[in-house]
Design a protein around this motif. Structure first.
Motif, mmCIF file in Angstrom:
data_model
loop_
_atom_site.group_PDB
_atom_site.id
_atom_site.type_symbol
_atom_site.label_atom_id
_atom_site.label_comp_id
_atom_site.label_asym_id
_atom_site.label_seq_id
_atom_site.Cartn_x
_atom_site.Cartn_y
_atom_site.Cartn_z
ATOM 1 N N SER A 1 0.857 -1.191 0.000
ATOM 2 C CA SER A 1 0.000 0.000 0.000
ATOM 3 C C SER A 1 0.893 1.241 0.000
ATOM 4 O O SER A 1 1.967 1.244 0.603
ATOM 5 C CB SER A 1 -0.916 0.007 1.218
ATOM 6 O OG SER A 1 -0.145 0.142 2.384
ATOM 7 N N GLU A 2 0.423 2.262 -0.665
ATOM 8 C CA GLU A 2 1.270 3.423 -0.885
ATOM 9 C C GLU A 2 1.595 4.166 0.407
ATOM 10 O O GLU A 2 0.745 4.320 1.284
ATOM 11 C CB GLU A 2 0.590 4.386 -1.873
ATOM 12 C CG GLU A 2 1.470 5.584 -2.178
ATOM 13 C CD GLU A 2 0.871 6.484 -3.239
ATOM 14 O OE1 GLU A 2 -0.199 6.141 -3.774
ATOM 15 O OE2 GLU A 2 1.475 7.532 -3.532
ATOM 16 N N LEU A 3 2.837 4.597 0.482
ATOM 17 C CA LEU A 3 3.263 5.437 1.596
ATOM 18 C C LEU A 3 3.283 6.880 1.130
ATOM 19 O O LEU A 3 3.835 7.174 0.076
ATOM 20 C CB LEU A 3 4.684 5.058 2.040
ATOM 21 C CG LEU A 3 4.882 3.844 2.936
ATOM 22 C CD1 LEU A 3 6.356 3.693 3.251
ATOM 23 C CD2 LEU A 3 4.076 3.995 4.203
ATOM 24 N N HIS A 4 2.738 7.751 1.923
ATOM 25 C CA HIS A 4 2.786 9.165 1.573
ATOM 26 C C HIS A 4 3.936 9.811 2.326
ATOM 27 O O HIS A 4 3.809 10.180 3.498
ATOM 28 C CB HIS A 4 1.465 9.856 1.905
ATOM 29 C CG HIS A 4 1.424 11.264 1.423
ATOM 30 N ND1 HIS A 4 1.524 12.331 2.275
ATOM 31 C CD2 HIS A 4 1.331 11.779 0.176
ATOM 32 C CE1 HIS A 4 1.474 13.452 1.574
ATOM 33 N NE2 HIS A 4 1.362 13.143 0.298
ATOM 34 N N LEU A 5 5.072 9.904 1.648
ATOM 35 C CA LEU A 5 6.273 10.449 2.277
ATOM 36 C C LEU A 5 6.566 11.841 1.738
ATOM 37 O O LEU A 5 6.286 12.136 0.575
ATOM 38 C CB LEU A 5 7.479 9.554 1.981
ATOM 39 C CG LEU A 5 7.382 8.098 2.421
ATOM 40 C CD1 LEU A 5 8.645 7.348 2.033
ATOM 41 C CD2 LEU A 5 7.143 8.006 3.912
ATOM 42 N N THR A 6 7.135 12.651 2.590
ATOM 43 C CA THR A 6 7.600 13.952 2.111
ATOM 44 C C THR A 6 8.916 13.751 1.373
ATOM 45 O O THR A 6 9.488 12.658 1.377
ATOM 46 C CB THR A 6 7.811 14.923 3.276
ATOM 47 O OG1 THR A 6 8.918 14.473 4.033
ATOM 48 C CG2 THR A 6 6.577 14.999 4.147
ATOM 49 N N ARG A 7 9.413 14.809 0.791
ATOM 50 C CA ARG A 7 10.611 14.688 -0.023
ATOM 51 C C ARG A 7 11.819 14.235 0.823
ATOM 52 O O ARG A 7 12.555 13.324 0.469
ATOM 53 C CB ARG A 7 10.915 16.036 -0.690
ATOM 54 C CG ARG A 7 11.990 15.978 -1.730
ATOM 55 C CD ARG A 7 12.052 17.293 -2.477
ATOM 56 N NE ARG A 7 12.236 18.424 -1.573
ATOM 57 C CZ ARG A 7 13.430 18.915 -1.248
ATOM 58 N NH1 ARG A 7 14.531 18.351 -1.722
ATOM 59 N NH2 ARG A 7 13.533 19.954 -0.451
ATOM 60 N N ARG A 8 12.006 14.889 1.941
ATOM 61 C CA ARG A 8 13.120 14.528 2.810
ATOM 62 C C ARG A 8 12.997 13.093 3.292
ATOM 63 O O ARG A 8 13.966 12.351 3.331
ATOM 64 C CB ARG A 8 13.162 15.450 4.021
ATOM 65 C CG ARG A 8 13.753 16.802 3.730
ATOM 66 C CD ARG A 8 15.254 16.778 3.931
ATOM 67 N NE ARG A 8 15.793 18.124 3.856
ATOM 68 C CZ ARG A 8 16.353 18.644 2.773
ATOM 69 N NH1 ARG A 8 16.447 17.915 1.669
ATOM 70 N NH2 ARG A 8 16.820 19.864 2.789
ATOM 71 N N GLU A 9 11.793 12.736 3.683
ATOM 72 C CA GLU A 9 11.575 11.382 4.161
ATOM 73 C C GLU A 9 11.928 10.379 3.070
ATOM 74 O O GLU A 9 12.623 9.390 3.317
ATOM 75 C CB GLU A 9 10.109 11.208 4.590
ATOM 76 C CG GLU A 9 9.773 11.923 5.894
ATOM 77 C CD GLU A 9 8.280 12.021 6.137
ATOM 78 O OE1 GLU A 9 7.885 12.589 7.161
ATOM 79 O OE2 GLU A 9 7.505 11.533 5.283
#
Lengths: 227, 227
Positions: B148-156
């Motif tokens: 399932s998709e992870l919603h990560l920020t750019r840094r993460e």
DNA sequence: TCTCCCATGACAAAACCATGACGTTTGGCG
DNA sequence: CGCCAAACGTCATGGTTTTGTCATGGGAGA
């Protein structure tokens, strides 16, 4: 102790600006206006900031020559007005360690120089060690015994790595404190014993019948050469 | 940024010599002694230098596997001790982009690597990573955990991708700042901690019992190799 | 302007490490 | 053989360092 930056830049305004910023960041700056002058000032420098656009392609030639000299290991940061990929390849190919495109900020310049120094003085590859069933990867900070990972603390790892790096040799507690803890450590020698005990627990070593960490009564400890 | 060469060569002397020359030419070299290790280090490499003569025909098998993977577009330079026509045909057939016969000169090696990079510059596939239930698509900037998709920020994402690209290896906070944030980042090392905490929350990782992001006290963080 | 992201300080929690105490072993000597 | 002293092994513990996490304000991008 002071870090010396050799700056080779023909344009006076840029040279003085860079010098100002670097000195403000705590570096000793040796500024040169020509390639020749820079070449003669190499001795004692810790890092070089070099203008790519010196007259007559002198920048790239200077760098190539540097990489074939006894100063080959010196980190070099190039300053350039051009940022195209072609130039980047060419510059890295000539042996630059990093790049900075004009115009650049004072903070960025200082940060890059600092990073270069970190890279060059900091961590060089130390390789891996293997003694019997014990494996240590010093780069990865990884330890394994009988192919299963060992969870060691920092002191444990450092102590084990030091002993494993010199199997068969006996080290006194004071030597171990100097080499592993550091010469400025103030404390009792018995501290070493405690960590040896911990390591033996990890390795399943008995003090009376040690396979790896051997006590040499009255002298210190050693890693057995024959595991 | 810096160009990374992945070097897969089992013979230590050759490996170190090639590493030396390539680093001297300004490349970042990631040296591996085994096919497996090389396979796990693929992410982020810009060009591969591969020994044909790895044990158990591993060289040719490795290359064929590469051409069927998401790294299929990666340029590969093969090193070989044999110069017969048979080998050459076989190697090119398996998907090598170029050839070099031992012994070779440092200049020739650097030139060939440079040529490969020039040829492939413009399209640089970076591929996908998979560690346990975690999947990262570096091209698309897509991350998934347990399908399932992870919603990560750019840094993460960048931090996770970097750690996942080198599983098992410990990186200090400073190294992570240099590699993920960039060498010109000016700030505290504890910033890394905060992002690790966030990533752990995404992955359901407990700091005390980490499946993926492990703390190595006094050293830094690492992605576990065995998720 | 309004989000969302990100770096950072502060405080809490956890891990580590040096150390003292005490038990055990070793080796020398009468 | 037995005693003694020195050296060593190990346990428990408190202080110190390192890390986890929350909350906050600045700042970039939409």
């Amino acid at each position: 102790m002071a870090v010396t930056v050799l700056l080779v830049e023909d344009e006076t305004s840029v040279r003085e600006a860079v010098r100002f910023h670097l000195e403000r960041s705590g570096y000793v700056v040796r500024a040169c206006a020509t390639a020749l002058e820079g070449w003669e000032s190499l001795a004692g420098a810790d890092v070089v900031v070099l203008d790519w656009m010196l007259p007559d392609e002198a920048g790239i030639a200077w760098l190539r020559r540097l990489r074939d000299s006894s100063f080959a290991g010196l980190p070099v940061l190039m300053l350039t007005a051009r940022a195209s990929e072609m130039d980047r390849v060419e510059g890295l190919d000539a042996g630059a360690d990093d790049y900075l495109t004009k115009p650049f900020s004072a903070a960025e310049l200082a940060a890059r120089v600092r990073a270069l120094l970190r890279r060059s003085s900091g961590e060089r590859p130390r390789g891996a060690l293997k003694v019997g069933l014990l494996e240590l990867n010093l780069d990865a900070g990884f330890a394994a015994f009988n192919s299963s990972e060992l969870h060691l603390t920092r002191r444990e790892f450092d102590l084990l790595a030091f002993l494993a790096a010199h199997p068969g040799r006996v080290y006194s507690r004071q030597e171990l404190l100097d080499k592993v803890w550091g010469v400025d450590f103030i404390g009792g020698e018995r501290t070493v014993d405690q960590h040896i005990t911990q390591l033996r627990a990890h390795l399943g070593d008995e003090p009376s019948e040690p396979t790896y960490l051997e006590t040499v009564r009255g002298k210190g400890y050693r890693m057995r050469a024959d595991p």
